[in-house]
Design an enzyme around this catalytic site. Structure first.
Site, PDB file in Angstrom:
ATOM      1  N   SER A 135      62.272  48.976  39.309  1.00 36.00           N
ATOM      2  CA  SER A 135      62.141  47.601  38.839  1.00 36.00           C
ATOM      3  C   SER A 135      62.645  46.676  39.938  1.00 36.00           C
ATOM      4  O   SER A 135      63.798  46.771  40.352  1.00 36.00           O
ATOM      5  CB  SER A 135      62.967  47.428  37.559  1.00 36.00           C
ATOM      6  OG  SER A 135      62.992  46.083  37.162  1.00 36.00           O
ATOM      7  N   LYS A 161      57.663  47.945  39.134  1.00 35.41           N
ATOM      8  CA  LYS A 161      57.654  46.869  38.126  1.00 35.41           C
ATOM      9  C   LYS A 161      58.180  45.603  38.777  1.00 35.41           C
ATOM     10  O   LYS A 161      59.227  45.629  39.432  1.00 35.41           O
ATOM     11  CB  LYS A 161      58.529  47.288  36.947  1.00 35.41           C
ATOM     12  CG  LYS A 161      58.976  46.176  36.011  1.00 35.41           C
ATOM     13  CD  LYS A 161      59.538  46.753  34.719  1.00 35.41           C
ATOM     14  CE  LYS A 161      60.852  46.131  34.322  1.00 35.41           C
ATOM     15  NZ  LYS A 161      61.382  46.699  33.063  1.00 35.41           N
ATOM     16  N   LYS A 163      59.515  41.714  38.237  1.00 36.95           N
ATOM     17  CA  LYS A 163      60.013  40.728  37.285  1.00 36.95           C
ATOM     18  C   LYS A 163      59.242  39.435  37.503  1.00 36.95           C
ATOM     19  O   LYS A 163      59.069  39.009  38.665  1.00 36.95           O
ATOM     20  CB  LYS A 163      61.507  40.491  37.516  1.00 36.95           C
ATOM     21  CG  LYS A 163      62.363  41.685  37.121  1.00 36.95           C
ATOM     22  CD  LYS A 163      62.397  41.836  35.608  1.00 36.95           C
ATOM     23  CE  LYS A 163      63.330  42.960  35.188  1.00 36.95           C
ATOM     24  NZ  LYS A 163      63.410  43.071  33.714  1.00 36.95           N
ATOM     25  N   ASP A 188      57.288  42.419  34.091  1.00 40.22           N
ATOM     26  CA  ASP A 188      58.218  42.211  32.976  1.00 40.22           C
ATOM     27  C   ASP A 188      58.686  40.761  32.997  1.00 40.22           C
ATOM     28  O   ASP A 188      59.305  40.311  33.970  1.00 40.22           O
ATOM     29  CB  ASP A 188      59.422  43.156  33.130  1.00 40.22           C
ATOM     30  CG  ASP A 188      60.393  43.080  31.956  1.00 40.22           C
ATOM     31  OD1 ASP A 188      60.126  42.315  31.011  1.00 40.22           O
ATOM     32  OD2 ASP A 188      61.416  43.791  31.992  1.00 40.22           O
ATOM     33  N   GLU A 213      55.149  43.530  30.156  1.00 40.53           N
ATOM     34  CA  GLU A 213      56.316  43.787  29.301  1.00 40.53           C
ATOM     35  C   GLU A 213      56.931  42.481  28.783  1.00 40.53           C
ATOM     36  O   GLU A 213      57.204  41.566  29.565  1.00 40.53           O
ATOM     37  CB  GLU A 213      57.342  44.576  30.128  1.00 40.53           C
ATOM     38  CG  GLU A 213      58.571  45.007  29.376  1.00 40.53           C
ATOM     39  CD  GLU A 213      59.499  45.866  30.256  1.00 40.53           C
ATOM     40  OE1 GLU A 213      59.064  46.345  31.330  1.00 40.53           O
ATOM     41  OE2 GLU A 213      60.667  46.034  29.869  1.00 40.53           O
ATOM     42  N   ASP A 238      59.810  45.260  24.692  1.00 38.97           N
ATOM     43  CA  ASP A 238      61.151  45.719  25.063  1.00 38.97           C
ATOM     44  C   ASP A 238      62.124  45.027  24.097  1.00 38.97           C
ATOM     45  O   ASP A 238      62.456  45.576  23.027  1.00 38.97           O
ATOM     46  CB  ASP A 238      61.407  45.361  26.542  1.00 38.97           C
ATOM     47  CG  ASP A 238      62.826  45.630  27.020  1.00 38.97           C
ATOM     48  OD1 ASP A 238      63.675  46.038  26.213  1.00 38.97           O
ATOM     49  OD2 ASP A 238      63.117  45.421  28.221  1.00 38.97           O
ATOM     50  N   LYS A 262      64.711  51.844  25.068  1.00 39.65           N
ATOM     51  CA  LYS A 262      66.037  51.834  25.701  1.00 39.65           C
ATOM     52  C   LYS A 262      67.028  52.326  24.652  1.00 39.65           C
ATOM     53  O   LYS A 262      67.105  51.749  23.555  1.00 39.65           O
ATOM     54  CB  LYS A 262      66.430  50.427  26.147  1.00 39.65           C
ATOM     55  CG  LYS A 262      65.672  49.929  27.376  1.00 39.65           C
ATOM     56  CD  LYS A 262      66.123  48.533  27.741  1.00 39.65           C
ATOM     57  CE  LYS A 262      65.363  48.029  28.967  1.00 39.65           C
ATOM     58  NZ  LYS A 262      65.458  46.557  29.094  1.00 39.65           N
ATOM     59  N   GLY A 290      65.433  50.850  31.546  1.00 41.03           N
ATOM     60  CA  GLY A 290      66.726  50.985  32.215  1.00 41.03           C
ATOM     61  C   GLY A 290      67.557  49.730  32.042  1.00 41.03           C
ATOM     62  O   GLY A 290      67.023  48.634  31.822  1.00 41.03           O
TER      63      GLY A 290
END
Ligand code: SMG
Ligand code: MG
Length: 369
Positions: A135, A161, A163, A188, A213, A238, A262, A290
């Site tokens: 990430s 991934k 952000k 995400d 996400e 998430d 998670k 994570g």
């Protein structure tokens, strides 16, 4: 086994590189480690609540309070033969999933060690290695972001991934996609958008992303269902999924096509496995999220990801991506096929180094039966 002793260790570790999401930039990880002892055996758990209520309303302080005042008293001196015994004792506590999870996970580790079994085997997992990704946080400039992605691709990560947040989205994804046309890529948003921003996601739909996400509100499923109906790319939830019930409600209304599990967010390994099983029955893939864990939390994530419906790479990067020196050993090392090996041995598979914990600890509380 009668639970004789519980310890709470409050620690802080500096990140090797600051981590920025749509809710801010952090340079260190503050967290609580919990140990549970019985019959000369000790199990460890990690609480993933952060310093501030940004990702979740839970914080290190609220988790410490709920553990000390409600969860530890419910467990101490009690007979525990299976994780279900611990879960039953925590049943009266609403919310505070991260506080519940770390104590339940410590009990899983304790029981697995007492039985001489690995946590993965106790959960029912069969894999010897699990596929992982990395990430990548928001950077000050696009060039810096491209440098970070390049570094991780060179390290061997096969899935990245990114952000995103408003104005750090379509152009960033376009630039990464142009440079790495075949990279497995996902984004995400950590709830940074509203349904009125759907046009942004229709643009992102063109970049062959694995998933998008948590684009919308952190408690929402209704608007996510409306957004999913407009997109080819799977929406992955998430923040909105706190329990098996939330997962069922979201799947029932078509709010997502993938779920990020998670362990901390859903309240422990028992609930995490329930969500895994439910998604498997519905044909919905899951992957392990994570929370910038130490090797203790990472070992739990690796064990969970050995279950069969974890078919997408997890945010379970190698130890070196997070801290220079972890509080537990051995480190997780990335294999060239973008996997981590599942540790052998009893319990979750890492050994907490007490001297190292003491060196980074700001508070210790001990509870005796
Ligand atoms: O552990 O590699 C990791 C971080 C993965 O991006 C990651 N987590 O929303 O999925 C998420 C974020 C939350 C991080 S807040 C500490
Ligand atoms: Mg997320």
């Amino acid at each position: 086994m009668k639970i004789e002793r519980v310890e709470l260790h409050r620690i802080a570790l500096q990140y090797v590189h600051p981590f920025e999401t749509s809710f801010g930039r952090e340079r260190q990880r503050e967290l609580i480690l919990v140990s549970v002892s019985a019959d000369g055996v000790t199990g460890w758990g990690e609480c993933v609540a952060g310093a501030g209520p940004w990702y979740s309303y839970e914080t290190v302080e609220t988790a410490g309070h709920v553990l000390q005042s409600f969860l530890i008293p419910a467990l101490l001196g009690e007979q525990v033969e299976s994780p279900a015994d611990a879960v039953a004792r925590f049943g009266r506590v609403r919310g505070h999933a991260m506080a519940r999870a770390c104590l339940e996970n410590a009990v899983w580790d304790l029981l697995a060690r007492a039985r001489g079994e690995s946590l993965a085997a106790m959960l029912g997992g069969a894999r010897e290695r699990v596929p992982v990704g990395v990430s990548v946080g928001i950077e000050a400039t696009l060039d810096e972001l491209l440098d970070r992605v390049a570094l991780h691709v060179e390290e061997g990560y096969g899935r990245v991934k990114l952000k995103i947040k408003p104005v750090w989205d379509v152009e960033v994804v376009r630039a990464v996609r142009e440079r790495w046309p075949d990279l497995a890529l996902q984004v995400d948003a950590n709830s940074a958008y509203q349904l009125a921003d759907a046009a942004v996601f229709r643009e992102l739909d063109e970049f062959d992303l694995l998933l998008i996400e948590q684009p919308l509100h952190h408690e929402d499923i209704v608007d996510h269902a409306k957004l999913q109906a407009q997109l080819r790319t799977p929406v992955c939830l998430d923040e909105s999924i706190h329990s098996p019930e939330h997962a069922r409600w979201a799947l029932d209304i078509g709010a997502c096509k993938v779920i990020n599990i998670k362990v901390g967010r859903v309240g422990g390994l028992t609930a995490a496995r329930h969500i895994h099983d439910l998604c498997g029955q519905r044909g919905v893939p899951v992957w392990c999220g994570g929370m910038m864990e130490t090797n203790v939390g990472r070992a739990v994530n690796v064990a969970l990801a050995t279950l069969p419906n974890f078919t997408m790479p997890g945010d379970i990067s190698a130890s070196a991506r997070y801290f220079d020196e972890d509080i537990a050993a051995p480190d997780f090392v990335l294999s060239p096929d973008s996997t981590l090996d599942v540790p052998g041995g009893a319990g979750h598979g890492v050994r907490v180094e007490l001297e190292r914990v003491a060196a980074v600890r700001s508070a210790l509380r001990v509870f005796l039966a």
